[in-house]
Design a protein around this motif. Structure first.
Motif, PDB file in Angstrom:
ATOM      1  N   SER A 147      -4.711  -5.351   7.364  1.00  0.00           N
ATOM      2  CA  SER A 147      -3.794  -5.561   8.494  1.00  0.00           C
ATOM      3  C   SER A 147      -4.003  -6.910   9.173  1.00  0.00           C
ATOM      4  N   LYS A 168      -2.962   1.607  10.475  1.00  0.00           N
ATOM      5  CA  LYS A 168      -2.714   2.916   9.878  1.00  0.00           C
ATOM      6  C   LYS A 168      -2.179   2.791   8.451  1.00  0.00           C
ATOM      7  N   PHE A 169      -1.383   1.758   8.212  1.00  0.00           N
ATOM      8  CA  PHE A 169      -0.738   1.600   6.911  1.00  0.00           C
ATOM      9  C   PHE A 169      -1.337   0.475   6.068  1.00  0.00           C
ATOM     10  N   SER A 186      -0.071  -3.024  10.896  1.00  0.00           N
ATOM     11  CA  SER A 186      -0.488  -1.692  11.335  1.00  0.00           C
ATOM     12  C   SER A 186      -1.742  -1.252  10.589  1.00  0.00           C
ATOM     13  N   ASN A 201       6.946   8.031  13.843  1.00  0.00           N
ATOM     14  CA  ASN A 201       6.783   6.595  13.612  1.00  0.00           C
ATOM     15  C   ASN A 201       8.083   5.924  13.162  1.00  0.00           C
ATOM     16  N   THR A 215       0.855  -1.182   0.000  1.00  0.00           N
ATOM     17  CA  THR A 215       0.000   0.000   0.000  1.00  0.00           C
ATOM     18  C   THR A 215       0.895   1.237   0.000  1.00  0.00           C
ATOM     19  N   ILE A 217       4.646   7.221   2.065  1.00  0.00           N
ATOM     20  CA  ILE A 217       5.052   6.067   2.865  1.00  0.00           C
ATOM     21  C   ILE A 217       4.716   4.808   2.076  1.00  0.00           C
ATOM     22  N   ASN A 222       4.406   0.794   2.020  1.00  0.00           N
ATOM     23  CA  ASN A 222       4.145  -0.231   3.028  1.00  0.00           C
ATOM     24  C   ASN A 222       4.128  -1.617   2.390  1.00  0.00           C
ATOM     25  N   GLU A 245       5.955  -6.771   8.389  1.00  0.00           N
ATOM     26  CA  GLU A 245       5.768  -5.563   7.589  1.00  0.00           C
ATOM     27  C   GLU A 245       7.031  -4.727   7.526  1.00  0.00           C
ATOM     28  N   ILE A 268       7.671  -0.679   6.769  1.00  0.00           N
ATOM     29  CA  ILE A 268       7.056   0.631   6.574  1.00  0.00           C
ATOM     30  C   ILE A 268       8.177   1.602   6.200  1.00  0.00           C
ATOM     31  N   VAL A 277       0.788   5.471   1.081  1.00  0.00           N
ATOM     32  CA  VAL A 277       0.128   6.656   1.630  1.00  0.00           C
ATOM     33  C   VAL A 277       0.856   7.874   1.076  1.00  0.00           C
TER      34      VAL A 277
END
Length: 212
Positions: free
Chosen positions: A144, A137-138, A135, A119, A79, A164, A166, A150, A152, A81
């Motif tokens: 998740s 968030k990611f 996570s 982070n 993914t 970011i 991931n 993972e 990041i 962000v």
């Protein structure tokens, strides 16, 4: 008695020699294996670098990282962000209502990345393994729950995080502290350079006419 001692000494020396040779063979095999792994990692990095270099737009670049990256790196989830300001480099109808109209668009998210530095230690990638879940968030939208390790990876430009990357795997040990660290840093720098290039070219390079 003396002959027996000599015989035992020779026997012991032969045993030690065999053990030493066995250890040498194991070490050589390990070196060859590491060399092969490094060569494969370099080939994978070369392939993803070419995709990034050849991308005609920001959208095409990240679509390639997401869709082709899973194949190249043999991992389950990727993914991205992006900082909200990068929305202008995407087609206006990239997300049309609840429907994602572009390949890979369900794995691209826009957010305010200010304050995300907390982070990461020294702005470096965070690698974690043996997870019960990744996570949120990611890896949102339920992804998740399937992540067991993972990586990041923050992408910096002008002293701040603008994206970011991931990487998630269902393998508990796929991403562990220190594993592939150098390649992840290299990938982050390359993506940062490409983003800056598109910024110079301007938001007209959205890639509306590509299917990803």
């Amino acid at each position: 008695m003396k002959k027996e001692m000599i015989a035992k000494s020779v026997k012991l020396t032969n045993i030690q020699l065999r053990e030493h040779n066995t250890l040498l063979r194991k070490n050589l095999k390990r070196i060859v294996s590491c060399s092969t792994d490094n060569e494969k990692a370099q080939e994978r990095m070369d392939e993803i670098e070419k995709l990034i270099f050849d991308a005609p737009s920001l959208k095409v670049m990240f679509d390639a990282v997401i869709t082709q990256g899973r194949r190249i790196f043999e991992i389950n989830f990727i993914t991205v962000v992006l900082e909200n300001e990068l929305k202008e480099f995407y087609p206006e109808n990239y997300h049309h209502g609840e429907k994602n109209v572009y390949l890979g668009s369900e794995n691209i998210f826009f957010d305010d990345l200010g304050g995300m530095d907390s982070n990461f230690s020294n702005g470096e990638p965070t690698l974690r393994g043996n997870l019960k879940k990744g996570s949120d968030k990611f890896f949102p939208n339920g992804i998740s729950r399937r992540v067991r390790s993972e990586a990041i990876v923050p992408v910096h430009a002008n002293g701040r995080i603008i994206a970011i990357l991931n990487f998630g795997s269902q393998d508990n040990t796929r991403f562990m502290e220190g594993y592939g660290f150098r390649f992840l840093m290299r990938l982050a720098r390359l993506v940062a350079l490409k983003i800056e290039m598109f910024r110079v070219l301007g938001p007209e390079f959205r890639g509306e006419n590509t299917d990803g």
